[in-house]
Design an enzyme around this catalytic site. Sequence first.
Site: not given
Ligand SMILES: *Cc1c(COP(=O)(O)O)cnc(C)c1O
Length: 405
Positions: A71, A125
């Site tokens: 970790r 997102y």
């Molecule tokens: C998919 C995405 C995330 C989140 O990422 P994960 O790996 O799914 O947790 C954050 N920002 C953007 C722009 C994304 O497309």
Amino acid sequence: MDADTTTVDARAVDTLAVHAGREDLAGLGLHAPPIDLSTTYPSYDSRGEAARIDAFAATGEAPEGPPVYGRLGNPTVARFETALAQLEGTESAVAFASGMAALSAVLLAQHATGRRHVVAVRPLYGCSDHLLTAGLLGTEVTWADPEGVADALRPDTALVMVESPANPTLAEVDLAALAEACGTVPLLVDNTFATPVLQRPVESGARLVLHSATKYLGGHGDVLGGVVACDEAFARRLRQIRFATGGVLHPLAGYLLLRGLATLPVRVRAASTTAAGLAARLAEDPRVLRVHYPKVGGAMVAFETLADPHEVIARVRLITPAVSLGSVDTLIQHPASISHRIVPEDDRTSSGVSDRLLRMSVGLEDAEDLWRDLDQALGESLATPVPRPRVQALDADLEAQLTDA
Ligand SMILES: *Cc1c(COP(=O)(O)O)cnc(C)c1O
């Protein structure tokens, strides 16, 4: 063999993509990077270990030598971090189990300093929007236009957050102007869509660059990961948070991400060329109301169609109807139903995520094959969109009758 970092930093992105994080391999007599799956590291010197743990707890500096415990760090993951930092032009990078774990760590690191206020620009997102809006980590968010960011700042503002190009509308922000407006407040740019191949936000003044490594960095739809590229001072705080909260990237994921980086420039450029071509064809098509394609380029295209977007999704055959993006194959999804479903409807619509919007992540297939699939999925041109139940789209004869009518 001592690595001259100034020479390394001056290398082009294509060279860094295949060599960064691997500088010591030839000296070790290896070609492919080794995968270290150890959760723990033996040591007969507990006094030495105590000193290393004290040093990490006090500073967050990655320990010299073996990491003590998985970790605290992992040598395979560290290779990916080194490589991504070089690609983004930052001192350091800290990897996490997913993009959301990476964003959570940034928020926790800032909230620990007593600052809980975040200024953010929509759209983000969907889950990033949700994490800020729902206050799950105690964040208080003010949404602002890029021009309104300076006025939204408060003494307790921990962070300014933006995506450019944004998910899913591909809206772009002038990052240099925004960084200027932030003053001393750290600007976090989610660079998932552009990747360091098309844009390096630190060159415009961003302090933190976030990636969902799940997307282009991995590039093959088979690994979840996240990473923050930043200066070493911030990286130390992120390592302390990661150690205490446990959102570590698995070493196999670290290996796959490092491997993905090697082809990142060629994948992004090839897919971008196809995406730009498809965006141009869509823009000329009478069945398409609006196309969004960013100035910076990239492999994402968003568009609004005359046809019911659910019908378009139901009709694709070569293109995969799935959320996520950045893979070698082309994916399409309906943000209002999936990626941005968790964002309240009014906030979605006011930030440009209309119910008609489709988001396509263009892969490495042949451009003509993709166009043929899109062409048939868009259906016949209709003066007025006719709402049709999903099952009819699967029946070609019925479909033809309806559209001929
Ligand atoms: C998919 C995405 C995330 C989140 O990422 P994960 O790996 O799914 O947790 C954050 N920002 C953007 C722009 C994304 O497309």
